[in-house]
Design an enzyme around this catalytic site. Structure first.
Site, PDB file in Angstrom:
ATOM      1  CB  SER A   4      -0.948  -0.033   1.205  1.00 20.17           C
ATOM      2  OG  SER A   4      -1.865   1.043   1.153  1.00 20.17           O
ATOM      3  CG  HIS A  31      -4.428  -1.031  -0.394  1.00 23.24           C
ATOM      4  ND1 HIS A  31      -4.091  -0.963   0.945  1.00 23.24           N
ATOM      5  CD2 HIS A  31      -4.846  -2.304  -0.602  1.00 23.24           C
ATOM      6  CE1 HIS A  31      -4.296  -2.139   1.510  1.00 23.24           C
ATOM      7  NE2 HIS A  31      -4.749  -2.964   0.581  1.00 23.24           N
ATOM      8  CG  ASP A 123      -5.677  -5.614   2.857  1.00 26.70           C
ATOM      9  OD1 ASP A 123      -6.387  -6.575   3.201  1.00 26.70           O
ATOM     10  OD2 ASP A 123      -5.453  -5.327   1.666  1.00 26.70           O
TER      11      ASP A 123
END
Length: 328
Positions: A4, A31, A123
């Site tokens: 990310s 992401h 995540d």
């Protein structure tokens, strides 16, 4: 591979170090905004001896390719192909790392390798638990070496990885693992009794686990608490799923949105009441009553504006102060 914030440079570094004859296919989740367009495929294609492409639904899996998840689609890895899904967001994002890792573990078991790189929040943590339970290998970038340490640190806390390495050493370990004799991929069809959590075409059932008493930030439905090993996650009936960190983040965003709405309504109410008061010629008592109501609405709006300027972490304290000042 999952990343990310701060992860693009890490992915570029790893892609640049891949040998052209490495017998592996690589799947990448980064992401990105749902309305954006992923430029990561072309970036990695320029850097790597592998061919990098933006993944398409039903695309065959071939060694020597890097498959990058497109915007607003979960990337699911099957035994011989890719599936793209618009299933419910997980941890507030789509694509998310957890569904990719879960599907990879299910399809490839001990032959799968999961890599967690720089990123915020957590995540990927639940997905690495699934990878380990399936016998796969988990590699996590050393948080001290990551530009944003949240995702690596959370993955380590959730499930001790097989390797915790600085970025410069991950490529060499990947090369050694891939070239070693790998177990045969797992037959998904051999496990019909195990439900596929990423098959969102089926009718969703109430999640297993106790009701949490919280509501889903995405759809406002009830949330149930589910367990992934030692990890607690929150899932609604339609499938939106949140880790604890992601839930805190989503609630903070919901609080901020609600406060901005309240601010707009209160300022508009104050303006309306003052306009009415100004038209009360010959009715001083009524005019005074409307003016006092307008001042009260605008005072509350000013307190909310101050709360917003202090940030999410200060909301609780500011609300207490607002109550004290209002009472005074």
């Amino acid at each position: 591979m999952a990343a990310s914030a701060g992860g693009v440079e890490a992915l570029r570094t790893l892609a640049a170090g891949l040998a052209a004859d490495l017998p592996a296919a690589i799947f990448v989740v980064l992401h990105i905004p749902a309305t954006g367009r992923s430029l990561l495929g072309p970036i990695l294609d320029r850097e790597s001896a592998f061919t990098a492409v933006v993944a398409e639904d039903a695309m065959a899996i071939q060694p020597g390719l890097i498959y990058v998840a497109p915007a607003d689609r979960h990337l699911l890895v099957r035994r011989d192909r890719i599936e793209l899904s618009r299933g419910p967001k997980e941890n507030g994002v789509r694509p998310a790392a957890d569904p990719m890792f879960r599907s990879l573990a299910r399809a490839w078991g001990p032959a799968a390798i999961g890599v967690v790189l720089s990123g915020a929040l957590d995540d990927g943590s639940a997905g690495t638990v699934s990878m380990s339970e399936a016998g796969g290998t988990v590699i996590v970038q050393d948080p001290a070496d990551a530009l944003v340490p949240g995702m690596p640190a959370s993955a380590i806390a959730a499930n001790p990885p097989d390797y915790t390495l600085p970025l410069a050493e991950i490529g060499g370990v990947l090369e050694r693992l891939v070239r070693a004799a790998a177990p045969a991929p797992r037959e998904e069809e051999a496990m019909p009794s195990v439900p596929d959590p990423d098959d969102h075409l089926r009718a969703e059932q109430r999640p297993a686990g106790p009701a949490s008493g919280f509501t889903c930030p995405e759809c406002s439905g009830a949330l149930w608490e589910v367990k992934d090993g030692a990890l607690a996650r929150y899932r609604c009936r339609v499938g939106h799923t949140y880790s604890e960190d992601a839930m805190v983040e989503a609630q903070g965003q919901a609080v901020e949105a609600a406060l901005w709405t309240a601010l707009e309504v209160l300022e508009e109410r104050g303006e309306l009441l003052r306009r009415i008061a100004g038209r009360m010629e010959g009715k001083p008592r009524s005019a005074r009553r409307f003016e006092e109501s307008a001042r009260e609405a605008l005072d509350r709006a000013a307190l909310i504006r101050r709360a917003l300027s202090m940030g999410v972490g200060s909301y609780a304290l500011t609300v207490d102060q607002m109550l004290e000042e209002t009472a005074g």
